[in-house]
Design a protein around this motif. Structure first.
Motif, PDB file in Angstrom:
ATOM      1  N   ARG A 373      39.351 -11.728 -27.240  1.00  0.00           N
ATOM      2  CA  ARG A 373      38.169 -12.482 -26.818  1.00  0.00           C
ATOM      3  C   ARG A 373      37.547 -13.217 -27.994  1.00  0.00           C
ATOM      4  O   ARG A 373      37.410 -12.662 -29.095  1.00  0.00           O
ATOM      5  CB  ARG A 373      37.144 -11.536 -26.177  1.00  0.00           C
ATOM      6  N   GLN A 374      37.151 -14.441 -27.716  1.00  0.00           N
ATOM      7  CA  GLN A 374      36.490 -15.302 -28.688  1.00  0.00           C
ATOM      8  C   GLN A 374      35.833 -16.459 -27.929  1.00  0.00           C
ATOM      9  O   GLN A 374      36.160 -16.693 -26.767  1.00  0.00           O
ATOM     10  CB  GLN A 374      37.501 -15.846 -29.705  1.00  0.00           C
ATOM     11  N   PRO A 375      34.890 -17.166 -28.564  1.00  0.00           N
ATOM     12  CA  PRO A 375      34.292 -18.324 -27.887  1.00  0.00           C
ATOM     13  C   PRO A 375      35.362 -19.375 -27.588  1.00  0.00           C
ATOM     14  O   PRO A 375      36.073 -19.823 -28.490  1.00  0.00           O
ATOM     15  CB  PRO A 375      33.255 -18.844 -28.884  1.00  0.00           C
ATOM     16  N   THR A 411      31.567 -23.344 -22.566  1.00  0.00           N
ATOM     17  CA  THR A 411      32.063 -22.318 -23.481  1.00  0.00           C
ATOM     18  C   THR A 411      31.758 -20.932 -22.934  1.00  0.00           C
ATOM     19  O   THR A 411      30.616 -20.622 -22.586  1.00  0.00           O
ATOM     20  CB  THR A 411      31.441 -22.492 -24.869  1.00  0.00           C
ATOM     21  N   PHE A 413      33.009 -16.520 -23.464  1.00  0.00           N
ATOM     22  CA  PHE A 413      33.551 -15.573 -24.435  1.00  0.00           C
ATOM     23  C   PHE A 413      34.704 -14.849 -23.755  1.00  0.00           C
ATOM     24  O   PHE A 413      34.493 -13.976 -22.917  1.00  0.00           O
ATOM     25  CB  PHE A 413      32.466 -14.599 -24.895  1.00  0.00           C
ATOM     26  N   ASP A 415      39.456 -14.726 -23.363  1.00  0.00           N
ATOM     27  CA  ASP A 415      40.824 -15.008 -23.809  1.00  0.00           C
ATOM     28  C   ASP A 415      41.313 -16.266 -23.100  1.00  0.00           C
ATOM     29  O   ASP A 415      41.362 -16.308 -21.862  1.00  0.00           O
ATOM     30  CB  ASP A 415      41.727 -13.812 -23.481  1.00  0.00           C
ATOM     31  N   HIS A 502      36.399 -10.103 -18.149  1.00  0.00           N
ATOM     32  CA  HIS A 502      35.623 -11.114 -18.877  1.00  0.00           C
ATOM     33  C   HIS A 502      34.130 -11.003 -18.588  1.00  0.00           C
ATOM     34  O   HIS A 502      33.357 -11.913 -18.910  1.00  0.00           O
ATOM     35  CB  HIS A 502      36.097 -12.521 -18.507  1.00  0.00           C
ATOM     36  N   TRP A 530      28.720 -18.550 -22.962  1.00  0.00           N
ATOM     37  CA  TRP A 530      28.539 -18.133 -24.357  1.00  0.00           C
ATOM     38  C   TRP A 530      27.327 -18.871 -24.922  1.00  0.00           C
ATOM     39  O   TRP A 530      27.235 -20.092 -24.851  1.00  0.00           O
ATOM     40  CB  TRP A 530      29.795 -18.462 -25.152  1.00  0.00           C
ATOM     41  N   GLN A 534      29.179 -23.663 -29.984  1.00  0.00           N
ATOM     42  CA  GLN A 534      30.173 -24.124 -29.023  1.00  0.00           C
ATOM     43  C   GLN A 534      31.562 -24.111 -29.647  1.00  0.00           C
ATOM     44  O   GLN A 534      31.725 -24.154 -30.874  1.00  0.00           O
ATOM     45  CB  GLN A 534      29.824 -25.534 -28.540  1.00  0.00           C
ATOM     46  N   ALA A 535      32.564 -24.038 -28.781  1.00  0.00           N
ATOM     47  CA  ALA A 535      33.948 -24.054 -29.241  1.00  0.00           C
ATOM     48  C   ALA A 535      34.276 -25.408 -29.857  1.00  0.00           C
ATOM     49  O   ALA A 535      33.646 -26.428 -29.579  1.00  0.00           O
ATOM     50  CB  ALA A 535      34.900 -23.764 -28.078  1.00  0.00           C
TER      51      ALA A 535
END
Length: 548
Positions: A373-375, A411, A413, A415, A502, A530, A534-535
């Protein structure tokens, strides 16, 4: 150097052209001057002839008037005015002749012309006065006397014979005109010779330059063309033989260097290709080994499941048999019951161990849901899912349509790969259970920090009694089996598990109109947005049309 020789020849040709242009300008000016001189000489001659003719007509008019044959005074005045005009024009042309140098070499000719003009101008005044004062002839006057008297008026002026003066002037001007014509012919002959000479010179220089440069260009151009053709055919070992230090030799050396560099690149490319082939063979062998290992693992798993099933059946059977034996018959001593219960406890402990093994195996099956998991922007997973779903939609004649406008910030959080899997499951399920030619509409809304994806199909629908079971593994309703025989019943359960992993939810609602009628099913996925930075790909534009 070839360039210098070419430049020199071009400069010489340019100089010759310039000289020819200068000569042309000079010739045109000379021809113009000769034309003007001839015209002035011709005009002077013509004016003297016209003056003589007009004077003769005036004399005829006076004779008629004296003998009483009648004469119009207006005609007399017109003839006198014409004679004055001729004299004035002669004076003007004489001045023009001086200006253009017509009499520069004939001073006596110009002096005679000026003297004649002066006498004629003076005679005009005397002639006009004499004509008006002369009465008509009386009958007793003899014709000879009348003619002599009239000749005295018209042919004499201050002791000068006007007739002879005009005749001499006409002869003089004829000679001047002939002289100017001869000079004009000579000038034209010179110009013709000049033009022919310069044209011949330019032609010779051009032919010489053509022969020289054609001979000099033939060999290097042929060598360069042959070299270029060889390189085009892939003969990189070919070299162009053009020794020297001119421009063609420089081009040949550059092409040879390029061929050598290309040949070197080809050798390196061949080496890289061989290395890549070896790497591919090695990776293929590794993949084959990994696949074989997975196959063996799957075999072991299937064997394990069979073993676990057997192990579960055995203790269960043992517990049931022990209990049935204990309960059968008359009352027994407490020790026997205690002994039977002990055996049941031991068997139950064995059954618990087997169940633990089953749970461990189930957890190993759930490793596919492990998340990194990540932004991440939902745009990229959405685009990937749409791209994969478009193929199935095209096969079944179903269209994908975006409703509303795609929000800018999406965005979450999670996968990225699992989000793609989740979105693809929803789109795939909607497409597969849509009627041919139907439309799957999807939209994304943002509200209170929650992203809501809604996917609605135009398909068979779900009966109300089956809705509570759709998230159960391997469950497939009757209508779904009739519409599509194949299927495992795992799509929606896996999708809900991914949504919950998620931190979101997945809900299904449906309108069922009947077994043979069109209905609709709506899947609503909710994911928390998120709130941090932002990503990276959030601000990149994304080509998502209204139809996919």
């Amino acid at each position: 150097m070839f360039r210098r020789r070419l430049t020199l020849v071009l400069l010489l040709l340019a100089a010759a052209v310039v000289l020819q242009g200068v000569a042309a300008v000079f010739a045109v000016r000379e021809a113009e001057r000769q034309v003007v001189r001839g015209r002035v000489a011709s005009d002077i001659l013509q004016r003297f002839v016209d003056l003589s003719a007009t004077k003769q007509r005036l004399r005829t008019w006076v004779t008629q008037d004296q003998i009483g044959a009648g004469g119009d005074p207006a005609e007399r005045d017109a003839l006198e005015e014409r004679m004055r005009t001729h004299v004035l024009e002669l004076a003007s042309l004489t001045g023009e002749a001086v200006a253009i140098g017509l009499a520069a070499k004939e001073a006596t000719e110009q002096a005679a012309r000026l003297d004649a003009l002066q006498v004629l101008a003076q005679s005009m005044e005397n002639l006009s006065a004499a004509i008006r004062q002369r009465p008509p002839l009386s009958p007793d006057v003899q014709a000879r006397q009348a003619w002599d008297a009239l000749a005295e008026v018209f042919e004499k002026s201050n002791g000068r014979d006007l007739r002879q003066l005009i005749a001499d002037s006409i002869e003089r001007e004829k000679a001047a005109m002939v002289r100017e014509r001869v000079a004009a012919d000579a000038s034209l002959a010179r110009m013709r010779a000049l033009w022919m000479g310069t044209a011949l010179l330019l032609a010779l220089v051009a032919l010489g330059a053509t022969f020289y440069f054609g001979r000099g260009l033939r060999r290097p151009l042929h060598a360069l063309a042959s070299g270029a053709q060889a390189l085009q055919q892939g003969q990189l070992q070919h070299r162009i033989d053009l020794p020297g230090r001119d421009e063609f030799s420089d081009v040949a050396r550059s092409m040879n260097a390029m061929a050598e560099e290309l040949e070197s690149h080809r050798r390196r490319e061949e080496q890289q290709r061989q290395l890549l082939e070896a790497t591919v063979r090695e990776r293929t062998a590794d993949l084959h080994q990994a696949n074989e290992s997975l196959r063996r693992t799957d075999v072991r798993r299937r064997q394990l499941l069979a073993d676990i099933s057997h192990e579960l059946r055995t203790p269960t059977t043992a517990i049931r048999g022990e209990a049935e034996v204990t309960l059968r018959g008359t009352d027994r001593p407490a020790a026997e019951y205690r002994e039977a219960l002990g055996r049941i406890v031991d068997t139950s402990r064995q059954l618990g161990s087997v169940i633990d093994d089953l749970l461990a195996m189930a957890r190993s099956d759930m490793e596919t849901f492990s998340l990194v998991r990540q932004p991440v922007s939902l745009k990229r997973p959405l685009l990937d899912a749409l791209g994969q779903a478009a193929a199935l939609a095209g096969e079944t004649g179903v269209s994908l349509t975006l409703e509303g406008k795609l929000p800018d910030k999406l965005t979450v959080f999670g996968d990225s790969q699992r989000l793609t899997q989740l979105l693809l499951l929803l789109l795939d399920n909607a497409i597969r259970y849509s009627l041919p030619g139907g439309t799957v509409r999807w939209r994304i809304d943002l509200q209170n920090g929650v992203l809501t994806l809604q996917v609605k199909d135009e398909g068979i629908g779900i009966p109300p009694e089956e809705l509570p079971q759709i998230f159960e593994r391997h469950f497939r309703g009757l209508v779904a089996r009739r519409h599509r025989a194949s299927g495992s019943g795992l799509g929606l359960p896996i999708a809900r598990a991914l949504a919950q992993a998620h931190g979101g939810t997945l809900d299904i609602s449906s309108h069922f109109a009947g077994a043979d009628q069109a209905g609709s099913t709506t899947a609503v996925l909710r994911l928390p947005l998120w709130q941090g930075p932002q990503a990276d790909d959030e601000s990149r534009p994304m080509a998502l049309g209204t139809d996919s």
